[in-house]
Each structure stands twice: as C-alpha cells, then as structure tokens.
Design an enzyme around this catalytic site. Structure first.
Site, PDB file in Angstrom:
ATOM      1  N   TYR A 163     -15.880 -14.298   6.218  1.00 57.01           N
ATOM      2  CA  TYR A 163     -16.524 -13.343   7.232  1.00 57.01           C
ATOM      3  C   TYR A 163     -17.445 -14.150   7.915  1.00 57.01           C
ATOM      4  O   TYR A 163     -18.037 -13.840   8.950  1.00 57.01           O
ATOM      5  CB  TYR A 163     -17.201 -12.298   6.570  1.00 57.01           C
ATOM      6  CG  TYR A 163     -16.378 -11.101   5.875  1.00 57.01           C
ATOM      7  CD1 TYR A 163     -15.504 -10.508   6.699  1.00 57.01           C
ATOM      8  CD2 TYR A 163     -16.526 -11.132   4.451  1.00 57.01           C
ATOM      9  CE1 TYR A 163     -14.694  -9.486   5.997  1.00 57.01           C
ATOM     10  CE2 TYR A 163     -15.612 -10.227   3.883  1.00 57.01           C
ATOM     11  CZ  TYR A 163     -14.831  -9.360   4.593  1.00 57.01           C
ATOM     12  OH  TYR A 163     -13.770  -8.501   4.056  1.00 57.01           O
ATOM     13  N   HIS A 170     -12.842  -6.451  14.196  1.00 57.34           N
ATOM     14  CA  HIS A 170     -12.871  -7.041  12.814  1.00 57.34           C
ATOM     15  C   HIS A 170     -13.091  -8.472  12.824  1.00 57.34           C
ATOM     16  O   HIS A 170     -12.569  -9.358  13.786  1.00 57.34           O
ATOM     17  CB  HIS A 170     -11.562  -6.945  11.961  1.00 57.34           C
ATOM     18  CG  HIS A 170     -11.333  -5.322  11.893  1.00 57.34           C
ATOM     19  ND1 HIS A 170     -12.062  -4.807  10.852  1.00 57.34           N
ATOM     20  CD2 HIS A 170     -10.383  -4.725  12.573  1.00 57.34           C
ATOM     21  CE1 HIS A 170     -11.599  -3.622  11.108  1.00 57.34           C
ATOM     22  NE2 HIS A 170     -10.744  -3.468  11.950  1.00 57.34           N
TER      23      HIS A 170
END
Length: 144
Positions: free
Chosen positions: A24, A102
C-alpha cells in the site's frame, strides 16, 4: 450540483503508511488528503475526505453525497469492495458518479480480490498506482 468531491475510505485505510507498505505504500491517509486538497484547489473543487471501518458509515455517506449534490465520489471501500452488496446497492441508488479507487491492483493479488461489488456499480475504476490512484481519480471526477 456543488463543486465538492467526497473521498470515502473504508476499513483499515486509517493505517496507511504503517500497514503492509510493500503493498500500500508509505503515504498516510493525511498525506493523500493534503495532495488531493492542493490539486482540488487548483481545479476549483472542494474535498470532503472521510474514513470509517464501518460499512454503514460508507452507505450513509454515499447517500449524503447525493443529498448534498456532490460532483462525484471517490471511493476506496477497502475490503468491503469484495463483500458488500449494501455498498453496491447504495452506489446504484444515487445519481452522483462514483469512481472506485485502489492503491494496489486487486487483479494482481489473491483471487478473492478479483471480484468488485463496488466496480460493478461505479462509473469507473482506477487501481494499482499507489497514492497516485487518488489523484488520477480526482482528475477524472473533475472532468465528468
């Protein structure tokens, strides 16, 4: 319609920068918020950024975006992306365009992440570019 873009973030996104940075990235949600606010200002837009670990909050905020006549919603539903019929139905129930966001590319990850209930209802999806995914989604929202 207002010039406000809602940026809604789901579960565990409050841990950005700490949680699995190899997937991430190292940017925190505050880092992303600051960059979005700066770019939104240049585009003549306002950002209303929120995060919750609770599905119902995301549903309520989608309804609120419609009620407040937001220009668009950027939605990173986190894990709810792959499980929430309620969020899917909330997106379908509003006229406000929703762009799925995302940080990682769900299609390059575990098979259970390949199904997106959010994506099936959203106007479009941007994924796999880390924090830049939010910026790309903001650019798209400014043009729709």
């Amino acid at each position: 319609m207002t010039d406000t873009i809602f940026v809604l973030n789901g579960p565990n996104l409050n841990l950005l920068g700490l949680r699995e940075p190899d997937i991430y990235g190292h940017d925190t949600l505050d880092d992303i918020a600051g960059a979005l606010e700066d770019r939104a200002k240049e585009l003549g837009l306002d950002i209303d950024l929120r995060q919750s670990n609770h599905e119902g909050h995301l549903v309520d905020w989608l309804h609120e975006a419609q009620a407040r006549q937001a220009k668009a919603v950027l939605l990173n539903a986190g894990g709810f992306t792959h499980t929430s019929v309620a969020i899917h139905d909330a997106i379908k129930s509003i006229a406000t365009p929703v762009i799925e966001v995302h940080l990682s590319n769900p299609h390059a990850r575990e098979e259970f992440r390949h199904v997106s209930f959010v994506g099936r209802a959203a106007k479009g999806s941007i994924a796999g570019f880390g924090a830049l995914s939010y910026m790309l989604a903001l650019e798209a929202a400014a043009r729709i």
